[in-house]
Enzyme design. Structure first.
Site, PDB file in Angstrom:
ATOM      1  N   HIS A 130      33.691  35.384  43.328  1.00 16.38           N
ATOM      2  CA  HIS A 130      34.468  35.616  42.102  1.00 16.38           C
ATOM      3  C   HIS A 130      35.201  34.339  41.664  1.00 16.38           C
ATOM      4  O   HIS A 130      35.120  33.922  40.504  1.00 16.38           O
ATOM      5  CB  HIS A 130      35.489  36.735  42.292  1.00 16.38           C
ATOM      6  CG  HIS A 130      36.541  36.731  41.212  1.00 16.38           C
ATOM      7  ND1 HIS A 130      36.330  37.265  39.961  1.00 16.38           N
ATOM      8  CD2 HIS A 130      37.789  36.183  41.179  1.00 16.38           C
ATOM      9  CE1 HIS A 130      37.408  37.060  39.212  1.00 16.38           C
ATOM     10  NE2 HIS A 130      38.303  36.405  39.918  1.00 16.38           N
ATOM     11  N   HIS A 135      35.644  31.502  37.755  1.00 15.28           N
ATOM     12  CA  HIS A 135      36.711  30.648  37.230  1.00 15.28           C
ATOM     13  C   HIS A 135      36.348  29.171  37.094  1.00 15.28           C
ATOM     14  O   HIS A 135      36.784  28.514  36.150  1.00 15.28           O
ATOM     15  CB  HIS A 135      37.948  30.727  38.142  1.00 15.28           C
ATOM     16  CG  HIS A 135      38.684  32.035  38.061  1.00 15.28           C
ATOM     17  ND1 HIS A 135      39.509  32.360  37.016  1.00 15.28           N
ATOM     18  CD2 HIS A 135      38.715  33.102  38.908  1.00 15.28           C
ATOM     19  CE1 HIS A 135      40.034  33.571  37.211  1.00 15.28           C
ATOM     20  NE2 HIS A 135      39.559  34.045  38.357  1.00 15.28           N
ATOM     21  N   GLU A 176      41.047  36.736  33.186  1.00 14.66           N
ATOM     22  CA  GLU A 176      40.196  37.637  33.981  1.00 14.66           C
ATOM     23  C   GLU A 176      39.242  38.502  33.156  1.00 14.66           C
ATOM     24  O   GLU A 176      38.096  38.707  33.556  1.00 14.66           O
ATOM     25  CB  GLU A 176      41.055  38.539  34.874  1.00 14.66           C
ATOM     26  CG  GLU A 176      41.799  37.809  35.992  1.00 14.66           C
ATOM     27  CD  GLU A 176      40.899  37.176  37.050  1.00 14.66           C
ATOM     28  OE1 GLU A 176      39.668  37.377  37.031  1.00 14.66           O
ATOM     29  OE2 GLU A 176      41.448  36.446  37.901  1.00 14.66           O
ATOM     30  N   SER A 195      31.821  37.487  36.933  1.00 20.59           N
ATOM     31  CA  SER A 195      31.389  37.664  38.328  1.00 20.59           C
ATOM     32  C   SER A 195      31.046  39.111  38.642  1.00 20.59           C
ATOM     33  O   SER A 195      30.743  39.432  39.786  1.00 20.59           O
ATOM     34  CB  SER A 195      32.485  37.171  39.281  1.00 20.59           C
ATOM     35  OG  SER A 195      33.642  37.994  39.185  1.00 20.59           O
TER      36      SER A 195
HETATM   37 CO    CO Z   1      40.182  35.851  39.236  1.00 21.36          CO
END
Ligand code: CO
Ligand code: PHE
Length: 268
Positions: A130, A135, A176, A195
């Site tokens: 993730h 990111h 997010e 993700s």
């Molecule tokens: Co995150």
């Protein structure tokens, strides 16, 4: 952005520095872990050309990370040249103060451990897949990189103003779970979407969730659920818009919103 001293957290915090940094012991990853990372990477790669924002797609190509769990040191060489950011290896979720301090200093905390095979579809805590896949690519984008640094400084300020609950909603609905309007339709830029095996298509294609235009004060007031697909997404036009609309001093905004009720994300 949750307490690292939480007894429920996975990860080995015993070797962490005061800022929670650890060594990424890359040679300790097993062949099975590299294979699982590859499997996650390949599954997501099939979706991203349709669902990811162009800035993310531009960056992932430079990362050459499809062969296994990447070495953060290698990534840091190109990332620091591109935007001045680096990855800081961490044992898992870390408390707010060190989290914001890392961001304010252009270090993105990336968890070192990988989920278990039975967690391919869902994991409650962020893992290296993730954090890395979701990111890190956007940290190569100049505007996004600058914005996230400002967010970190804003986090330290929100701590002093006792406004973390409000600012955390902004992170949730942008970094997010953010969506972006592009020439070829709505695309995801939020790491929790990029993700995710299921929510990445859902957030763009499913007619049920609400997709609201970015509206700072509404976001600061909107609660969120961490255990299911989102009922509500906020759509930006560009990272320039995100940067512009979050640039004003939040102090008077926090003071005003503090007295208003929080909003239910599933409300029409
Ligand atoms: Co995150
Ligand atoms: N402008 C915000 C403040 O004054 C800081 C901030 C910048 C917050 C960017 C989020 C994103 O507190």
């Amino acid at each position: 952005m949750k307490s690292g001293s939480d007894p429920g957290l996975r990860g080995d915090y015993t070797k962490a520095a005061p800022d929670y940094a650890v060594e990424q012991d890359w040679s300790a990853y097993t062949a099975e872990e590299h294979a699982l990372f590859r499997r996650l990477y390949e599954r997501q790669s099939k979706l991203v050309s349709r669902y990811a924002c162009p800035e993310w797609i531009d960056a992932i190509g430079r990362l050459d990370a499809g062969r296994g769990i990447p070495k953060f040191d290698d990534i840091n060489r190109s990332l620091s040249k591109a935007t001045g950011w680096r990855i800081a290896a961490v044992p898992g979720l870390i408390p707010d103060a060190p989290f914001f301090t890392h961001l304010a200093n252009r270090r993105f905390p990336v968890t070192v451990w990988l989920r278990k095979p039975e967690e391919v579809d869902y994991i409650a805590e962020p893992d290296v897949f993730h954090d890395f896949f979701g990111h890190v690519p956007l940290l190569y984008d100049r505007m996004y990189a600058d914005h996230l640094c400002e967010y970190g400084k804003g986090g330290l300020k929100a701590m002093r103003l006792d406004a973390i609950a409000m600012l955390a909603r902004l992170y949730w609905y942008t970094i997010e779970f953010g969506l972006m309007r592009t020439g070829s339709g709505v695309r995801a830029y939020g790491a929790g979407l990029l993700s995710s095996g299921g929510e990445l298509a859902h957030c763009v294609d499913d007619p049920r969730p609400r997709r609201r235009p970015f509206e700072l004060e509404r976001i600061l007031r909107t609660e969120y659920r961490i255990d299911r697909y989102q009922d509500c997404y906020f759509v930006i036009d560009s990272f320039a818009q995100l940067m512009r609309e979050t640039a004003p001093d939040f102090t008077p905004i926090y003071a005003r919103l503090r007295h208003l009720s929080a909003l239910d994300p599933s409300a029409p």
